[in-house]
Design an enzyme around this catalytic site. Structure first.
Site, PDB file in Angstrom:
ATOM      1  N   ASN A 112     -25.886 -38.337   5.187  1.00 41.05           N
ATOM      2  CA  ASN A 112     -26.267 -39.567   4.493  1.00 41.05           C
ATOM      3  C   ASN A 112     -25.016 -40.303   4.038  1.00 41.05           C
ATOM      4  O   ASN A 112     -24.131 -39.694   3.434  1.00 41.05           O
ATOM      5  CB  ASN A 112     -27.124 -39.273   3.257  1.00 41.05           C
ATOM      6  CG  ASN A 112     -27.703 -40.544   2.656  1.00 41.05           C
ATOM      7  OD1 ASN A 112     -28.490 -41.234   3.309  1.00 41.05           O
ATOM      8  ND2 ASN A 112     -27.299 -40.876   1.442  1.00 41.05           N
ATOM      9  N   GLU A 113     -24.929 -41.564   4.375  1.00 41.20           N
ATOM     10  CA  GLU A 113     -23.774 -42.374   3.946  1.00 41.20           C
ATOM     11  C   GLU A 113     -22.486 -41.576   3.991  1.00 41.20           C
ATOM     12  O   GLU A 113     -21.793 -41.421   2.965  1.00 41.20           O
ATOM     13  CB  GLU A 113     -24.007 -42.937   2.545  1.00 41.20           C
ATOM     14  CG  GLU A 113     -25.063 -44.009   2.498  1.00 41.20           C
ATOM     15  CD  GLU A 113     -25.104 -44.754   1.177  1.00 41.20           C
ATOM     16  OE1 GLU A 113     -24.549 -44.263   0.173  1.00 41.20           O
ATOM     17  OE2 GLU A 113     -25.703 -45.841   1.132  1.00 41.20           O
TER      18      GLU A 113
ATOM     19  N   GLU B  95     -31.333 -48.831   3.736  1.00 41.81           N
ATOM     20  CA  GLU B  95     -31.484 -48.873   2.275  1.00 41.81           C
ATOM     21  C   GLU B  95     -31.093 -50.237   1.750  1.00 41.81           C
ATOM     22  O   GLU B  95     -30.097 -50.814   2.199  1.00 41.81           O
ATOM     23  CB  GLU B  95     -30.509 -47.891   1.593  1.00 41.81           C
ATOM     24  CG  GLU B  95     -30.826 -46.449   1.669  1.00 41.81           C
ATOM     25  CD  GLU B  95     -29.777 -45.620   0.914  1.00 41.81           C
ATOM     26  OE1 GLU B  95     -29.157 -46.139  -0.041  1.00 41.81           O
ATOM     27  OE2 GLU B  95     -29.562 -44.476   1.311  1.00 41.81           O
TER      28      GLU B  95
ATOM     29  N   TRP C  70     -25.632 -48.432 -10.709  1.00 37.41           N
ATOM     30  CA  TRP C  70     -24.232 -48.009 -10.675  1.00 37.41           C
ATOM     31  C   TRP C  70     -23.236 -49.154 -10.837  1.00 37.41           C
ATOM     32  O   TRP C  70     -22.043 -48.974 -10.649  1.00 37.41           O
ATOM     33  CB  TRP C  70     -23.950 -47.226  -9.384  1.00 37.41           C
ATOM     34  CG  TRP C  70     -24.599 -47.811  -8.150  1.00 37.41           C
ATOM     35  CD1 TRP C  70     -25.801 -47.419  -7.604  1.00 37.41           C
ATOM     36  CD2 TRP C  70     -24.121 -48.888  -7.328  1.00 37.41           C
ATOM     37  NE1 TRP C  70     -26.094 -48.177  -6.492  1.00 37.41           N
ATOM     38  CE2 TRP C  70     -25.082 -49.081  -6.294  1.00 37.41           C
ATOM     39  CE3 TRP C  70     -22.994 -49.697  -7.354  1.00 37.41           C
ATOM     40  CZ2 TRP C  70     -24.931 -50.050  -5.308  1.00 37.41           C
ATOM     41  CZ3 TRP C  70     -22.845 -50.669  -6.367  1.00 37.41           C
ATOM     42  CH2 TRP C  70     -23.814 -50.825  -5.367  1.00 37.41           C
TER      43      TRP C  70
ATOM     44  N   GLU D  93     -30.131 -41.363 -11.024  1.00 41.75           N
ATOM     45  CA  GLU D  93     -30.610 -42.649 -10.504  1.00 41.75           C
ATOM     46  C   GLU D  93     -31.952 -43.062 -11.099  1.00 41.75           C
ATOM     47  O   GLU D  93     -32.674 -43.860 -10.514  1.00 41.75           O
ATOM     48  CB  GLU D  93     -30.664 -42.579  -8.980  1.00 41.75           C
ATOM     49  CG  GLU D  93     -29.255 -42.429  -8.414  1.00 41.75           C
ATOM     50  CD  GLU D  93     -29.183 -42.448  -6.906  1.00 41.75           C
ATOM     51  OE1 GLU D  93     -30.063 -41.829  -6.276  1.00 41.75           O
ATOM     52  OE2 GLU D  93     -28.251 -43.059  -6.372  1.00 41.75           O
TER      53      GLU D  93
HETATM   54  C1  GAL Z   1     -26.873 -45.014  -1.663  1.00 40.84           C
HETATM   55  C2  GAL Z   1     -27.413 -43.627  -1.391  1.00 40.84           C
HETATM   56  C3  GAL Z   1     -28.763 -43.402  -2.028  1.00 40.84           C
HETATM   57  C4  GAL Z   1     -28.779 -43.941  -3.417  1.00 40.84           C
HETATM   58  C5  GAL Z   1     -28.457 -45.405  -3.375  1.00 40.84           C
HETATM   59  C6  GAL Z   1     -28.505 -46.061  -4.744  1.00 40.84           C
HETATM   60  O1  GAL Z   1     -25.484 -44.957  -1.754  1.00 40.84           O
HETATM   61  O2  GAL Z   1     -27.510 -43.357  -0.015  1.00 40.84           O
HETATM   62  O3  GAL Z   1     -29.024 -42.012  -2.016  1.00 40.84           O
HETATM   63  O4  GAL Z   1     -27.840 -43.251  -4.171  1.00 40.84           O
HETATM   64  O5  GAL Z   1     -27.161 -45.582  -2.879  1.00 40.84           O
HETATM   65  O6  GAL Z   1     -28.113 -47.409  -4.705  1.00 40.84           O
END
Ligand code: GAL
Length: 692
Positions: A161-162, A319, A327, A367
């Site tokens: 993931n990412e 996403e 964040w 989160e």
């Molecule tokens: C991405 C990540 C997700 C979640 C999202 C929040 O970086 O893949 O798991 O953390 O950001 O914005």
């Protein structure tokens, strides 16, 4: 040249063969009691969700101890989703190693440049080059792939993931070893490395490979080529992990397409995605809006670049957020209309999938304040109603699935080597912001109603473009200089800026006067850079203002026209913007940072010889973004209102797929989108304007 990919894009057609767009989210059922799962599937169906990404952070649940596995819960979720008609983009689950693994093998933990260990407690605490991590990760991938190979819900693999979100730069001993191997492969001999790194400077000459290290905390500026190579290496090391997971998946499930989610967005710099694109069956991207005056320009820029990376073929928005993230310094909620408008702007730029992080907003964990499709308030909420409404809209736009993004006449070149290198330390200024300069050009084009493609350098055939803008093209290997020269000789119009053409691929200066690699093409010679102090500006005689940078520049060719001179500043009266006519084309040099306002003044002069004009009537420019997708029979014209104003457009042709168009006229409310289907070859340009 664009490379073939997405041959295995999984979603453009449903089981019935009809086109469809994907709608979905990351789904993290392990955070919820099983009673919630059935409600989840019911609500997903109500919202029109047809694919979810599953098990991204499930390693600790799936493998609770080294020799213990528990797939029962995932089996159940997979079955439930399948019964609900929802496909699964199944993660290999390797993103976040579980505590038992990091306790048994602390040697997989990354190390910072200052020698600190990156401890577990968050996520992605693994060294891309750790052989121990690799073994454990691949063991998990093997289990997942073997177990779910034939599960009917499985539509694609989501590798890790990412990659690189938190672990792009690791300075550990594993990294040092792998860096040496990488360098050995690149330079073959230590002499080659010494030459490329210019190690006679500051007594850095290496006499044994073991002496070579990542650029760890040093007494002063680390060797710049070492820094550049470490960036290249770090991107490659993660790609190598991607390839390792891919190899196993190919072996075990050769027919299941695979991807990983890129992060083409502001603030993410470490991964050279242009170079990763061919490793995946379809490009997927994550994008989050960074609030600010150019925030939707940036969204559009990133979506556009993702399309460039995908060779203009459809890609997958894996996403983005329904509303606030958790964040940023201040996490702004989206205004009414922005949820759908932002999603559709990605679709306009080629996304065939619209997915969010995440399905259900977490009740616990880091989160919990990040928005989701089902908020803490539950399904009885405005947000969930917006989510359902977007699902409805995506069904109406189903005919678009599979259509490519139509190429524009103008390209903005994006180059990772130049990005990384131009922002290094020990340069004329530390204020240079590569992505910002590129974004400013894009914003100015938007303001003029001119469509442009953001295209990765070294991967794109430029010959189809009339104008190529190459902001801060700092690293210019000889081959690229030749390509750009050929482009202008063939009638193309090249535009470049300050600090371009300065170094070769080893970050060595092209000597004899800047911009060495492009000096002949531009017909100018710069003897000294004149960076400007913070807040200092210079006036140009074309009514624009420069900041950040100036050049002590002279014209060296009779074919050069001076488009603007400095009126103030260290180089007053000298040329500031020049255009050299070469063959049928031209090469323009802009020696200062003009900002969006200045570029919007300059651009018409640069676009005119190429015959590029606005796609929009005056009243819609800078408010509405026109984007076109096309397939063999149709063009799909998206008109995206990026403003908070009503915008009137008329003379619109085509069938209305979305929006209040009637009799070819449209008053597009703030933050709304209209989509028209025209037959291939039909003109896309609306006219008339006047706000109501
Ligand atoms: C991405 C990540 C997700 C979640 C999202 C929040 O970086 O893949 O798991 O953390 O950001 O914005």
């Amino acid at each position: 040249m664009t490379a073939p990919l997405t041959s295995r894009f999984p979603y453009a057609k449903g089981d019935d063969g009809a086109r469809r767009l994907v709608y979905g989210a990351d789904y993290n059922p392990e955070q919820w009691p099983r009673e919630v799962w059935e409600e989840d599937v019911r609500l997903m169906r109500e919202a029109g969700v047809n694919v979810v990404s599953l098990a991204i952070f499930s390693w600790a649940r799936l493998q609770p101890a080294a020799n213990q596995w528990d797939f029962s819960w995932l089996d159940e979720v997979m079955d439930l989703l399948h019964a609900g008609g929802i496909g699964v983009d199944l993660a290999t689950a390797t993103a976040s190693p579980p505590p038992w693994l990091t306790t048994a093998h602390p040697e997989i933990l990354p190390v910072t440049a200052t020698g600190e260990t990156v401890w577990p407690g968050a996520r992605q605490h693994w060294r891309p080059t750790s052989p121990v991590f690799r073994t454990h990760a691949l063991r998990l991938v093997r289990e997942m792939a073997t177990r779910y190979a034939d599960h009917p819900a499985l539509v694609a693999w989501h590798i890790n993931n990412e990659l690189g979100c938190h672990n792009i730069y690791d300075y550990s001993d594993d990294a040092a070893r792998a860096f040496r191997d990488w360098l050995h492969h690149r330079y073959t001999t230590l002499d080659g490395l010494n030459r490329a790194w210019g190690t006679d400077f500051w007594s850095q000459r290496y006499s044994d490979w073991e002496q070579v290290l990542p650029p760890r905390l040093a007494a002063s500026h680390p060797n710049p080529t070492q820094q550049l190579d470490f960036k290249r290496f770090s991107s490659d090391a993660l790609k190598d992990h991607l390839l390792a997971e891919r190899a196993l998946l190919r072996e075990l499930t050769p027919d299941v397409p695979l991807t990983t989610n890129f992060m083409v967005m502001s603030g993410i710099k470490g991964m050279n995605y242009a170079d990763w694109a061919d490793t995946v069956d379809f490009v997927a991207n994550d994008h989050y809006v960074a609030p600010g005056p150019q925030d939707r320009d940036e969204l559009s820029f990133s979506a556009n670049l993702t399309s460039g990376i995908a060779g203009r073929r459809p890609w997958f928005l894996m996403e983005h957020s329904t509303s606030a993230v958790n964040w940023q310094a201040v996490n702004l909620a989206k205004q009414s209309g922005e949820l759908a408008r932002d999603a559709l702007l990605h679709v306009a730029h080629g996304a065939d999938a619209v997915c969010f992080f995440q399905w259900r907003q977490s009740a616990a964990g880091a989160e919990k304040y990040h928005s989701a499709m089902v908020p803490h308030a539950g399904a009885d909420s405005e947000l969930f109603r917006d989510v359902m409404s977007l699902g409805h809209t995506l069904r109406a736009l189903a005919p678009i699935a599979g259509a490519e993004r139509e190429s524009a006449q103008v390209a903005v070149l994006f180059d990772w080597d130049s990005w990384w290198t131009s922002e290094h330390d020990s340069h004329p200024t530390s204020r240079l912001d590569y992505r910002r300069e590129a974004l400013d050009w894009y914003s100015a084009l938007f303001r003029l109603g001119v469509r442009a493609d953001i295209v990765p350098a070294h991967r794109t055939d430029l010959s189809s473009y009339d104008v190529v803008i190459a902001p801060v093209l700092h690293v210019v290997p000889q081959q690229l200089a030749k390509e750009l020269t050929r482009f202008t000789e063939g009638g193309g119009h090249l535009v470049t800026t300050y600090f371009s053409g300065i170094v070769d691929e080893n970050d060595h200066i092209w000597l004899g006067g800047y911009p060495g690699a492009l000096r002949d093409l531009l017909g100018v010679r710069i003897e000294e850079f004149g960076p400007l102090a913070d807040g200092a500006v210079v006036d140009l005689d074309n009514a624009t203002t420069g900041s950040l940078w100036t050049d002590r520049m002279s014209v060296t060719s009779p074919d050069v026209e001076i488009l603007a001179r400095y009126r103030s500043g260290p180089y007053a009266a000298r040329p500031a913007i020049t255009r050299s006519t070469t063959g049928l084309g031209s090469a323009t040099y802009v020696s200062t940072r003009l900002g969006v306002d200045g570029l919007a003044v300059l651009l018409p002069t640069l676009l005119a010889p190429a015959g590029v004009t606005s796609e929009l009537p005056e009243g819609a420019r800078g408010l509405v973004e026109p984007v076109v997708r096309c397939d063999a029979d149709s063009r799909y014209l998206f008109l995206v209102n990026r403003s908070d104003e009503h915008v009137r457009l008329s003379d619109l042709t085509g069938d209305v797929l979305l929006g209040p168009v009637s009799d070819g006229a449209l008053v597009l409310p703030p933050r709304q989108v209209a989509v028209l289907r025209q037959s291939a070859g039909e003109p896309a340009r609306p006219s008339a304007d006047e706000a109501p």
